[in-house]
Design a protein around this motif. Sequence first.
Motif, PDB file in Angstrom:
ATOM      1  N   ILE A 164      -4.147   6.136  -2.856  1.00 34.82           N
ATOM      2  CA  ILE A 164      -3.916   4.720  -2.549  1.00 34.82           C
ATOM      3  C   ILE A 164      -2.425   4.439  -2.417  1.00 34.82           C
ATOM      4  CG2 ILE A 164      -4.148   2.387  -3.492  1.00 34.82           C
ATOM      5  CD1 ILE A 164      -6.881   3.167  -4.521  1.00 34.82           C
ATOM      6  N   ILE A 165      -1.607   5.123  -3.204  1.00 36.38           N
ATOM      7  CA  ILE A 165      -0.154   4.933  -3.103  1.00 36.38           C
ATOM      8  C   ILE A 165       0.335   5.295  -1.701  1.00 36.38           C
ATOM      9  CG2 ILE A 165       2.059   5.929  -3.848  1.00 36.38           C
ATOM     10  CD1 ILE A 165       0.884   5.859  -6.713  1.00 36.38           C
ATOM     11  N   VAL A 171      -6.866  -0.129  -8.312  1.00 34.46           N
ATOM     12  CA  VAL A 171      -6.408  -1.410  -7.781  1.00 34.46           C
ATOM     13  C   VAL A 171      -6.084  -2.387  -8.913  1.00 34.46           C
ATOM     14  CG1 VAL A 171      -7.101  -3.435  -6.457  1.00 34.46           C
ATOM     15  CG2 VAL A 171      -7.587  -1.152  -5.583  1.00 34.46           C
ATOM     16  N   LEU A 172      -7.014  -2.474  -9.865  1.00 28.92           N
ATOM     17  CA  LEU A 172      -6.783  -3.370 -11.003  1.00 28.92           C
ATOM     18  C   LEU A 172      -5.564  -2.900 -11.795  1.00 28.92           C
ATOM     19  CD1 LEU A 172      -7.990  -5.831 -12.438  1.00 28.92           C
ATOM     20  CD2 LEU A 172      -9.392  -4.274 -13.799  1.00 28.92           C
ATOM     21  N   GLY A 173      -5.326  -1.600 -11.774  1.00 27.78           N
ATOM     22  CA  GLY A 173      -4.204  -1.033 -12.522  1.00 27.78           C
ATOM     23  C   GLY A 173      -2.869  -1.175 -11.816  1.00 27.78           C
ATOM     24  N   ARG A 175      -2.231  -1.559   0.248  1.00 22.93           N
ATOM     25  CA  ARG A 175      -1.250  -1.445   1.317  1.00 22.93           C
ATOM     26  C   ARG A 175      -0.337  -0.248   1.100  1.00 22.93           C
ATOM     27  NH1 ARG A 175      -1.569  -7.157   1.119  1.00 22.93           N
ATOM     28  NH2 ARG A 175      -0.229  -7.191  -0.695  1.00 22.93           N
ATOM     29  N   GLY A 176      -0.393   0.320  -0.100  1.00 26.15           N
ATOM     30  CA  GLY A 176       0.400   1.502  -0.389  1.00 26.15           C
ATOM     31  C   GLY A 176       1.728   1.192  -1.039  1.00 26.15           C
ATOM     32  N   GLY A 177       2.341   2.241  -1.595  1.00 30.50           N
ATOM     33  CA  GLY A 177       3.691   2.117  -2.111  1.00 30.50           C
ATOM     34  C   GLY A 177       3.838   1.628  -3.530  1.00 30.50           C
ATOM     35  N   GLN A 178       2.715   1.363  -4.188  1.00 28.66           N
ATOM     36  CA  GLN A 178       2.796   0.834  -5.543  1.00 28.66           C
ATOM     37  C   GLN A 178       1.805   1.525  -6.437  1.00 28.66           C
ATOM     38  OE1 GLN A 178       2.083  -3.332  -5.917  1.00 28.66           O
ATOM     39  NE2 GLN A 178       3.802  -3.786  -4.573  1.00 28.66           N
ATOM     40  N   GLY A 179       2.201   1.788  -7.659  1.00 26.48           N
ATOM     41  CA  GLY A 179       1.234   2.367  -8.574  1.00 26.48           C
ATOM     42  C   GLY A 179       1.873   2.738  -9.892  1.00 26.48           C
ATOM     43  N   LEU A 222     -11.620  -9.173  -9.175  1.00 28.66           N
ATOM     44  CA  LEU A 222     -11.142 -10.155  -8.198  1.00 28.66           C
ATOM     45  C   LEU A 222     -10.142 -11.110  -8.851  1.00 28.66           C
ATOM     46  CD1 LEU A 222     -11.624 -10.939  -5.237  1.00 28.66           C
ATOM     47  CD2 LEU A 222     -13.238 -12.645  -6.042  1.00 28.66           C
ATOM     48  N   GLY A 223     -10.512 -11.580 -10.059  1.00 27.39           N
ATOM     49  CA  GLY A 223      -9.615 -12.482 -10.776  1.00 27.39           C
ATOM     50  C   GLY A 223      -8.288 -11.811 -11.088  1.00 27.39           C
ATOM     51  N   GLY A 224      -8.374 -10.558 -11.516  1.00 21.80           N
ATOM     52  CA  GLY A 224      -7.166  -9.815 -11.879  1.00 21.80           C
ATOM     53  C   GLY A 224      -6.210  -9.662 -10.718  1.00 21.80           C
ATOM     54  N   VAL A 225      -6.737  -9.206  -9.572  1.00 25.31           N
ATOM     55  CA  VAL A 225      -5.834  -8.977  -8.445  1.00 25.31           C
ATOM     56  C   VAL A 225      -5.341 -10.293  -7.852  1.00 25.31           C
ATOM     57  CG1 VAL A 225      -6.683  -6.680  -7.863  1.00 25.31           C
ATOM     58  CG2 VAL A 225      -7.755  -8.651  -6.833  1.00 25.31           C
TER      59      VAL A 225
END
Lengths: 501, 326
Positions: B53-54, B251-253, B258-262, B300-303
């Motif tokens: 995902i990153i 994702v929740l983490g 879109r990439g680039g984050q993790g 959903l709430g988290g993101v």
Amino acid sequence: MPKEPPLLEASSIGKQFPGVRALHNVNLTLFQGEILSLVGENGAGKSTMMKLLAGIHLPDDGAIKLNGDLVEITNVREAQKYGIALIHQELNLSDNLDIAANIFLGNEPHKNGVMDHNRIHRESAQFLKRVGLEFPTDTLVADLTIGHQQLVEISKALSVDARIIIMDEPTSSLSQKESKKLFEVIRGLKSQGISIIYISHRLGEVIDLSDRVSVLRDGENAGELVGDEITHDAMVKLMVGRDLSQFYNRTVTALGEKIFEVKGLRTPPYPDNEISFSVRSGEILGIAGLVGAGRTELLQTIFGITPAVGGSMKLNGKELMPKSSLEAIDSGIVLAPEDRKRHGLILEMNVRENTSLARLSRDQKVGIIDFNNEYELAEKTIKELKIKTPHSSQVVQYLSGGNQQKVVLGKWLSMNPSLLLLDEPTRGIDIGSKQEIYKLMEELAASGVAVIFVSSEMEEVLGMADRVLVMHEGAVTGDLSREQLNEEAVMQLATGNKAAA
Amino acid sequence: MNKNTIGILSLFVLIFGFTWYSNENFVNGYNMTNLVKWSSLYAIMGIGVAFVIITGGIDLSIGSVIGLVASLLALAIKYEWNPTLTVVLLLGLSIVIGLMHGLLITKVKLQPFVVTLCGLLFYRGISRWLTDNQTMQFPGTENLDSFFSGKLLIFGKFALSSPFFFLVVVAIIAAFFLNRTIWGRYLLALGNNEDGARYSGIQTDRLKIAAYVICSFLAGVSGLLFAYELDSVQPAQTGEFYELYAIAAAVLGGCSLRGGQGAIFGVIIAAAVIRLLRNSINLVGISTHLEFSIIGLVILGGVTADELIKRIVAKRRSKQISTSKS
């Protein structure tokens, strides 16, 4: 000059973007049936101003009056309603649709959702006549030249009853013949009572065409010229804020031997054209040409992004033909690309991470990042290039264009390149940073780095280059020394007019 | 620790506290042992898919790779292959699977969604075909049993099991790789802006392939752990939908699609949150039929909260800069 009240009156307009003050206290008036040119260097705020009028951005401050009434243009549709149409530099047509469909895109006459094809084609034909375009209305836009596509865009503006048509650099990718045709159309529109705001870097065109010229500098009004006052020198003086000779204060150093040589290089988009040239130590080579002349592609081929299909290159006496940017970088070639945000930077990373990105592979030990080293490199770069940032952990997307470009340059200078390629190095940059970048180019050239820069800004090419290659449709049409350099010669060669040079 | 990780940690504490308050049995040793064990299993998968995902990609085949590895392991044991060799071969197979995904995505330029969706279907089909779609009892193999499904009693009935120790090792290596090595930096750079990374001399294709290899390899590891944990393999079901739990955890983490984050730690806590929710729904007395709906809503709430906070921060920051300039 018309004595009636202005058709459009924008006063004290201000606009901020993250990290940049794009416009500050700008005034602009436009009368009916007038051709007003808006000039200024890259980053002066011309495009932003036009986007405000066209409803793409909203102003932070100021007021816009149309026919004396205060209006708020909050989106493109509303701008359309007020009769304002913006024709972008990159045209917004759908290639896969025909002329008529493009003209009526989004405004199709219909009955209960069923399009009225007859009416679309009948009315399109009338608009085409007004702009002098003689094509059947069912011609695919993809089959038209860029010049003709531009006329379709103008027809589209006419179809929504535009009273003000704004054109952003309409001739940047047109041949001389196409440009002439466009000017005829523009004059025709003027005689029909339509007002034009014309943005261009080509001062020659501006002189020919304009009733009035408004100059922007660093997001502020720099002055206005009417009628006979509109001369090349007067405009340049207002654009750069002082005499040109002082702005581009190029000290020419003695040239050394050839350090970079290209022979018969063929780039993928133009495989039939062989390009040959060389750069000597201490020399700054400019590459001029129209948008789409193949300049960017040439730099990308030298940098290994789109590997060459033939020819040879020699750097410091060593043959090379990079197949990837990594190979190019390893042999001492670096590129500050035209599209800084897409190609030059990792926008969401900070200054430190961006400056070290290319160097990491050299400074690592078994792949582990040396954070101290990285920090020191960033601090050193910030100091040497005078990058304005609160700290090296600032995310680069919040920096101004000039400081972003310095981060790109900092990344490459830390690699001690032999050949520095710059593609539109000062696009979207304030005047202060511009001068610093020019100074840097000179220093690098003087220290023996071969510098090649592509620029669409005539003043920059004339002011900075020791020698200029002019390109047209993928081929080099001229190689001008400093003595042979003038705007006329460059423009002739850039539009494919070899005989004139 | 970044803001996102703090947010997800608070969410975990909140649900934990609420469940404990509602049902005292929640914190008994047996339940806690299970919670840690299953959270660890989810987290290992989540870390794997986080790498993909990153890069801005996705891997939908994780559950089927788990099913395939588990089925093949059961078959091999049935035919009395050398267990250690089998395990090595299966991990090799999962690496080959990741390599194939990576090559198809970078060299043939297929979309990650399509490639791994086909993988999801293909590996599941192979598992069912090879095993005749028969549920296989899993006799276990003495020496590997304690390795893959051992337990270490801590106090009372609370024990830490093998998956937890696997997770610790995987997490340390993954976090080190992502945050301290040049390749981790390159992954983040290419996830943010692939062209920009390429223009800086980064070999983006190789890195992307590596990300898919890491993901499939960790799916393979999870497959072994699940097989030993469950003691039986159902070729049609083992691992089914697990890719969705893994993606949800990533994702929740804090990984953006879109990439680039993790952040590895964030993914671990998010995996625990998802597992905790399932556990909590049971203990609090909400209908288990609502399980998926509740997990979906919480994610959903988290993101959404994360996105809103990011926007506010960005706005404030850009305002600060422009006022300091003018």
